[in-house]
Design an enzyme around this catalytic site. Structure first.
Site, short mmCIF file in Angstrom:
data_model
loop_
_atom_site.label_atom_id
_atom_site.label_comp_id
_atom_site.label_asym_id
_atom_site.label_seq_id
_atom_site.Cartn_x
_atom_site.Cartn_y
_atom_site.Cartn_z
N GLU A 5 1.27 -11.74 4.88
CA GLU A 5 2.03 -10.76 4.08
C GLU A 5 3.22 -10.21 4.85
O GLU A 5 4.09 -9.56 4.27
CB GLU A 5 1.13 -9.58 3.70
CG GLU A 5 -0.16 -9.99 3.05
CD GLU A 5 -1.00 -8.82 2.63
OE1 GLU A 5 -0.90 -8.42 1.46
OE2 GLU A 5 -1.77 -8.31 3.45
N HIS B 249 -1.32 -0.22 -9.38
CA HIS B 249 -2.70 -0.31 -9.88
C HIS B 249 -2.76 -0.65 -11.35
O HIS B 249 -3.54 -1.48 -11.79
CB HIS B 249 -3.44 1.02 -9.73
CG HIS B 249 -3.44 1.56 -8.37
ND1 HIS B 249 -3.95 0.87 -7.32
CD2 HIS B 249 -2.97 2.72 -7.88
CE1 HIS B 249 -3.79 1.58 -6.23
NE2 HIS B 249 -3.20 2.70 -6.55
N ARG C 142 -10.58 -7.38 -3.86
CA ARG C 142 -9.93 -6.26 -3.18
C ARG C 142 -10.97 -5.16 -2.99
O ARG C 142 -11.17 -4.33 -3.88
CB ARG C 142 -8.79 -5.72 -4.05
CG ARG C 142 -7.59 -6.65 -4.20
CD ARG C 142 -6.54 -5.97 -5.07
NE ARG C 142 -5.24 -6.59 -4.96
CZ ARG C 142 -4.74 -7.43 -5.87
NH1 ARG C 142 -5.45 -7.75 -6.94
NH2 ARG C 142 -3.54 -7.94 -5.72
N CYS D 101 -2.38 -15.63 -3.27
CA CYS D 101 -3.14 -14.72 -4.13
C CYS D 101 -2.29 -13.56 -4.65
O CYS D 101 -2.81 -12.62 -5.21
CB CYS D 101 -4.38 -14.20 -3.41
SG CYS D 101 -3.98 -13.24 -1.95
N ASN E 118 2.79 -10.42 -2.89
CA ASN E 118 3.27 -9.10 -3.34
C ASN E 118 3.86 -8.33 -2.17
O ASN E 118 4.95 -7.77 -2.24
CB ASN E 118 2.13 -8.27 -3.94
CG ASN E 118 1.44 -8.97 -5.08
OD1 ASN E 118 2.02 -9.87 -5.68
ND2 ASN E 118 0.22 -8.58 -5.40
N ASP E 119 3.11 -8.31 -1.07
CA ASP E 119 3.62 -7.61 0.11
C ASP E 119 4.69 -8.42 0.82
O ASP E 119 5.70 -7.87 1.26
CB ASP E 119 2.47 -7.27 1.06
CG ASP E 119 1.79 -5.98 0.67
OD1 ASP E 119 2.51 -5.02 0.32
OD2 ASP E 119 0.55 -5.92 0.68
C1 PEP Z 1 -0.48 -9.22 -1.95
O1 PEP Z 1 0.06 -8.42 -1.19
O2 PEP Z 1 0.10 -10.20 -2.47
C2 PEP Z 1 -1.89 -9.06 -2.32
C3 PEP Z 1 -2.53 -9.97 -3.02
O3 PEP Z 1 -2.50 -7.92 -1.96
P1 PEP Z 1 -2.29 -6.51 -2.68
O4 PEP Z 1 -1.54 -6.74 -3.96
O5 PEP Z 1 -3.65 -5.95 -2.88
O6 PEP Z 1 -1.48 -5.77 -1.65
MG MG Z 2 -1.09 -7.04 -0.02
#
Ligand code: PEP
Ligand code: MG
Length: 589
Positions: A438, A190, A297, A509, A461-462
Site C-alpha cells: 500500500e 466506510h 478487515r 484487494c 485504495n491506499d
Molecule cells: C486498500 O487500501 O486497498 C485496502 C484494501 O485496505 P483498506 O481499504 O481497508 O484500507
Molecule cells: Mg488499506
C-alpha cells in the site's frame, strides 16, 4: 437533482431516513409539552447505556492493554457524571423544549467557544474528551434501527448522513436499506465499502444535502452516475422505477453464474475472492460465488465491539468466518486502525496532524505488542481448525508494510506466537504470511520484500492515495486520487510483474479489483487473483468469461503509452463496451 460521487452502482428508490450528525447538522426540532418527559427518559437511558459501556471498556482495556490506556475511560465517565454537564442538557430539554440531541449539540458549542479562547493544549484535549462522550451519547439517541420503528417509517429506506460511523454502517445491514447517500466520504469510506459489500447503490460527497432533504421524502439514488433526486416528479420517478427493475434483473441474471468457473475466454483460470468486514458478509460472498475470502478487515470487530475483543473472542469469530467461507479459504488482515478508523483505547485520543501518514495500521500494532500478539495467536489457532485432506487455507496479512525491517519484525512476532502456543500446548495450524502493498516505498523496493513474504496483496485504495498525495476520503481531491492514472498504472505493472517473476502469489484487494475497466487492465498485467466486494463478483466473472488474456495484454500495451487519466479511462471504456455493453453500464464513473 444533486450531484456526488458514484460509489456503489445501481438505482434505488425509497424513503429518506436522515441520520442527524450532531456536529454538522444539529437537531432543531422543538418538543411538544407532552414529549418532554419522554425525551428526558431517552436521555437518561442513553446516559445509562453509555456509562455501562465506558465502565466495561475501562475494565477490559485495563486487563488487556494497560492501566494507562484505560485511564481515558475513567475521564469519560467523570464527564458523564458531571452535574454541570447533565443539568444543562436536562434544563434545555425542559425549559427550551429542545431534543436531547439538540441540547448536546448546544453544549458542545458552548464548551468549544469557552475552551477555544484559552489556547491551552490540556483544555483542548479535554474538549476532545467531551466530544467523545457526546458522540457516544448521541449514537444511542439516534440508533437507526430503533428510530425507524419509533418513527413509523416503512418501506425501503434511503439512509442519508454526513458520514456514517463504522458501527452505524454495520448496523445498516440489519435494516431495510436500499440506498445510501453521504455528504462527506469517497469511494473508499466506510459507507462506500459497506454499500458495495451489500450491493446497495450509493452516492458520496453530496455537500449540503442534509439541508435539502428531510426524513420521509422520496429519494432516488443513482449509484452508477452519482446522482440523487429528491421528491422527483411522477414521470421521472416512473423512468427510475423502470431502470431500478432493469438493474435488479441484470444483477439476478449475472448472479446466476455463481457456480460457473472463473475463467477467461481463452482458458486462463482466475481466482475471484471476496472482501468482507464481518461474519455476516460471508453470506454475500457465498451467494455471489466467491472462491474464498481474500480480505477480512478485522478492525470492524474492534470498531463495533462494545469493549475489546479478547483472544478467545477473536478466535471464535475467525473460526466462524473460516467455517462459513467458500473452500475454507480466508485471508485475515491484522488490525488496520488509524486514518479514518479510530478506537480510543489504542491511543487515538491524541490529534494526528496527518492521520493517514502517521501512527496507523501496523505501526500502531507494533507499539501494542501484547494486544497484537493476541490477534496473531487467534489467527494461528483458527488455522488449526482446518481439516487435513480437505481444501482450505488461512492467510495472515500485515497491512501497510513500508520496509524490510517492518516485515522482519512481523515475522519475528509470528515465530514468537508459534512458540508461545506450542509451549502451552494450544493447537495451531499452518499459516501463510503476507504483506499488503500500500506504501509507494514498498512498491519501489518490492524485490527486497518479496524475500520475506509468502504472498502479496495490493491495497490499491491506499496505494493510490499515497502515490498521488491525495486523501482518499476528500471529495475535493478525488480528481487526483485516481486508480487509472498513468503513474498508478506504471506502479501496478511493476509490482505485479515483480511478484510473478519471483513466483510469489499476488492478489489485488482494493476497490479497483471490482471495477470492470480496471479489471481488464489488471488481467493484461498478469494478475490472476482479485479480491472485491462480493456484489461485484458476478459482473467480474461474466467479464472474465468474455475477455481474453491476449486482448487484455494488448490493452495494457496501449495504456502504457497514455499520459493522462482521462485518456486511459476513455480508452478502457471503449474497449469494455466492445466486449460487453451491459457490463460497461455497471461500471461506475
Ligand atoms: C486498500 O487500501 O486497498 C485496502 C484494501 O485496505 P483498506 O481499504 O481497508 O484500507
Ligand atoms: Mg488499506
Amino acid at each position: 437533482m444533486e450531484k456526488g460521487l458514484a460509489v456503489s452502482p445501481g438505482i434505488a428508490i425509497g424513503v429518506a431516513y436522515c441520520i442527524l450528525e450532531i456536529f454538522v447538522n444539529p437537531d432543531r426540532k422543538r418538543l411538544e409539552e407532552h414529549e418532554v418527559n419522554k425525551e428526558l427518559a431517552r436521555y437518561e437511558q442513553a446516559r445509562e447505556r453509555t456509562a455501562v459501556d465506558l465502565a466495561a471498556l475501562q475494565a477490559k482495556v485495563e486487563e488487556q492493554i494497560g492501566k494507562n490506556e484505560a485511564a481515558i475511560f475513567a475521564v469519560h465517565q467523570t464527564i458523564l457524571r458531571d452535574p454541570a454537564f447533565t443539568n444543562k442538557v436536562r434544563h434545555w430539554i425542559v425549559e427550551e423544549r429542545v431534543t436531547a440531541a439538540g441540547a448536546l449539540h448546544r453544549l458542545l458549542e458552548e464548551y468549544t467557544s469557552i475552551f477555544s479562547k484559552t489556547g491551552d493544549e490540556y483544555l483542548q484535549e479535554r474538549l476532545n474528551d467531551i466530544r467523545d462522550v457526546v458522540v457516544r451519547l448521541s449514537a444511542y439517541l439516534s440508533d437507526v434501527l430503533n428510530d425507524k420503528e419509533e418513527s413509523g417509517l416503512s418501506g425501503p429506506l434511503i439512509v442519508i448522513a454526513d458520514e456514517l460511523l463504522p458501527s452505524q454502517a454495520v448496523a445498516l445491514g440489519e435494516a431495510d436499506v436500499h440506498g445510501i447517500v453521504t455528504q462527506a466520504g469517497s469511494q473508499t469510506s466506510h459507507a462506500a465499502l459497506i454499500a458495495r459489500s451489500r450491493g446497495i447503490p450509493a452516492v458520496s460527497g453530496v455537500s449540503g444535502l442534509l439541508s435539502k432533504v428531510k426524513t420521509g421524502d422520496t429519494v432516488v439514488v443513482n449509484g452508477s452516475e452519482g446522482i440523487v433526486s429528491i421528491n422527483p416528479e411522477s414521470e421521472e420517478l416512473a423512468a427510475y422505477r423502470k431502470l431500478e427493475r432493469e438493474f435488479f434483473d441484470l444483477k439476478d441474471q449475472l448472479a446466476a453464474n455463481r457456480d460457473q468457473p472463473a475463467v477467461t475466454r481463452d482458458g486462463t483460470e482466475l481466482k475471484l475472492l471476496a472482501n468482507i468486514n464481518n461474519a455476516k458478509d460471508v453470506e454475500s460472498a457465498v451467494a455471489m460465488g466467491a472462491q474464498g475470502v481474500g480480505l477480512y478487515r478485522t478492525e470492524y470487530l474492534y470498531l463495533t465491539h462494545e469493549n475489546v475483543p479478547d483472544e478467545n473472542e477473536q478466535f471464535a469469530v475467525y473460526r466462524e468466518i473460516l467455517q462459513k467461507s467458500p473452500r475454507h479459504y480466508v485471508t485475515i488482515r491484522t488490525l488496520d486502525i488509524g486514518g479514518d478508523k479510530t478506537v480510543a483505547y489504542l491511543g487515538h485520543n491524541h490529534n494526528e496532524a496527518n492521520p493517514f501518514m502517521g501512527w496507523r495500521s501496523i505501526r500502531l500494532s507494533f507499539e501494542h505488542p501484547e494486544f497484537f500478539m493476541s490477534q496473531i495467536r487467534a489467527i494461528m489457532r483458527c488455522a488449526a481448525e482446518l481439516k487435513s485432506g480437505e481444501p482450505g487455507e488461512v492467510n495472515m496479512l500485515f497491512p501497510m508494510i513500508t520496509n524490510v525491517e517492518e516485515m522482519r519484525k512481523a515475522r519475528h512476532l509470528v515465530r514468537k506466537a508459534e512458540k508461545s502456543l506450542d509451549e502451552r500446548g494450544i493447537p495451531r495450524g499452518e499459516v501463510k504470511v503476507g504483506m499488503m502493498l500500500e506504501v509507494p516505498a514498498a512498491a519501489v523496493a518490492i524485490h527486497h520484500l518479496l524475500e520475506l513474504v509468502d504472498f502479496v496483496s495490493i491495497g490499491s485504495n491506499d496505494l493510490v492515495q499515497y502515490l498521488t498525495a491525495a486523501d482518499r476520503d476528500n471529495p475535493k481531491v478525488s480528481g487526483l486520487c485516481q486508480p487509472l492514472s498513468p503513474a498508478v498504472v506504471i506502479t501496478l505493472k511493476h509490482v505485479i510483474e515483480a511478484c510473478n517473476q519471483a513466483n510469489i502469489p499476488v492478489t489485488l484487494c482494493g476497490e479497483m479489483a471490482g471495477q470492470p475497466r480496471a479489471f481488464l487492465l489488471l488481467l493484461g498485467m498478469g494478475l490472476r487473483s482479485f479480491s472485491m466486494s462480493p456484489a461485484f463478483i458476478p459482473t467480474i466473472k461474466e467479464l472474465a468469461n468474455q475477455a481474453t488474456v491476449e486482448h487484455a495484454e494488448r490493452v495494457v500495451e496501449k495504456v502504457m503509452e497514455m499520459k493522462t487519466t482521462n485518456q486511459v479511462k476513455r480508452y478502457l471504456r471503449m474497449e469494455l463496451e466492445a466486449i460487453s455493453p451491459d457490463i460497461a453500464r455497471l461500471d461506475t464513473e
